[in-house]
Design an enzyme around this catalytic site. Structure first.
Site: not given
Length: 409
Positions: A226, A251, A357, A360, A383, A392
């Protein structure tokens, strides 16, 4: 009540007048279904039950229209039952904002979180008009969240961000009980596919960049970072010999490991030699050390002056720490990379709405297309939920079924 609601819909310029009778009809049908007067608010469970009832005989677009009608009517009822505003108390709100800032810093939340929460609380204050902060109640938060969903039509993530900010205010500053169910109109969660650049487009963008922004962009793409994760990298987080990058406090305040692209080893080593000269210059001039996370600055007084803690991408100038007021060297400002990337997208004549972003997203998609398993990609991206990573699979060049358009056969 329904006649007043119809007048409100007629006055709403964002609505097609032809749709108003249908919205009224859905609300009337719902209240007949439950056999209750329209003056009563429906619970979220009742709304879900009614929409489930429609699934057996109605099409998807009709169910969505019915949901929109009920969401608007619920917001209409909350505005009708809103208490009259009290006398203004600007000083009290200033004190509340200052207390909120203090609590946020005691809990050591990120500066971006602090700015976001204070911004939402100010918007909440404006929504309440002249209401005093000591007179607000849980129903005010419900009305505010409904206003965001119906009037401003914000996304579900934006509404959740506002919810977290107001809950923080209620719990940690005002000391109000917030165990009640949040029976507000909730914004619809829409599924959006990420923007992804092809490998050729990635190379076109990189060809239009140079210097430190290029190295930052390549590292962001090569590691799946990120923007803030790239900016916050410290020298000690790079393990080029083992081909690893350690992402600290990403995150969700989580650490993770990701791959380091061997192609960047020489370029990054040359960059770090220049950074080392800047670091030595700061030490020779007796400058303050760099910012350290959490309570490390108090525990390890001189750690901020050590090479390992220095920024991989330090700013060329000094700045004042917004919290402590200390003058020190910070990392590069996000706008440096954002502006360079935006100019490169324009120069490469790429029509996609790409941002930093997007690199990424492209990292994950290209790994998936190259045969990397989805669990590994989940770990590299950090994640918590595999379903987040599964998005994705919908943007990869070839899906899991290997489907081919009939036009290409």
């Amino acid at each position: 009540m329904l006649s007043d609601f119809q007048q409100a819909l007629d006055a709403d310029k964002s609505l097609n007048p032809k749709h108003v009778p249908y919205l009224i009809r859905w609300v009337r049908d719902c209240y007949r279904f439950f056999r209750i007067p329209p003056a009563e608010r429906l619970s979220l469970e009742q709304i879900k039950l009614y929409l489930s009832h429609l699934e057996a005989s109605r099409e998807d677009w009709q169910i969505k229209q019915a949901e929109q009608a009920l969401r608007r009517f619920d917001f209409f009822l909350t505005t009708k039952s809103a208490p009259l505003p009290l006398l203004a108390d600007c000083n009290a709100w200033d004190q509340i904002l200052e207390q909120t800032r203090d609590v946020l810093r005691v809990k050591q939340l990120a500066l971006n979180t602090e700015k976001s929460y204070l911004s939402w609380i100010r918007q909440f204050q404006r929504f309440l008009g002249a209401r005093s902060p000591r007179e607000i109640c849980f129903d005010d938060m419900r009305r505010f969240l409904s206003y965001l969903a119906v009037e401003r039509e914000v996304s579900s993530s934006t509404q959740n961000q506002a919810l977290n900010a107001i809950l923080f205010l209620f719990r940690h500053v005002l000391g109000l009980d917030t165990d009640e169910a949040i029976d507000a109109v909730r914004a619809q969660k829409r599924r959006r596919l990420p923007v992804v650049l092809s490998s050729r487009e990635i190379q076109q963008v990189f060809a239009a960049m140079e210097g430190t922004p290029l190295l930052m962009a390549m590292l962001t793409y090569g590691c799946g970072l990120r923007l803030n994760e790239c900016l916050n990298l410290r020298v000690k987080d790079l393990d080029m010999e083992r081909g690893l990058v350690i992402v600290r406090s990403g995150k969700g305040d989580k650490d993770r490991r990701t791959v380091f692209p061997a192609r960047l080893r020489d370029e990054l080593a040359a960059h770090l030699r220049e950074v080392r000269a800047l670091f030595d210059s700061d030490r020779n001039q007796g400058m303050n050390g760099v910012f350290l996370p959490k309570a490390l600055e108090r525990k390890y007084v001189n750690a901020g002056k050590e090479w390992g803690w220095f920024w991989v991408f330090p700013a060329r100038g000094l700045s004042t720490d917004p919290r402590s007021g200390i003058i020190r060297r910070h990392h590069q400002h996000p706008s440096l990379l954002q502006r360079a990337f935006r100019d490169a997208i324009r120069s490469a004549a790429i029509a996609k709405p790409a941002t930093i972003h997007t690199l990424r997203h492209s990292f994950a998609t290209h790994l998936l297309e190259g045969g990397t398993d989805i669990r590994t990609i989940q770990d590299l991206l950090g994640h918590a939920d595999l379903r987040t990573t599964m998005i994705y699979t919908h943007v990869a060049e070839k899906n899991s079924l290997g489907a081919i358009s009939p036009l290409d056969r």
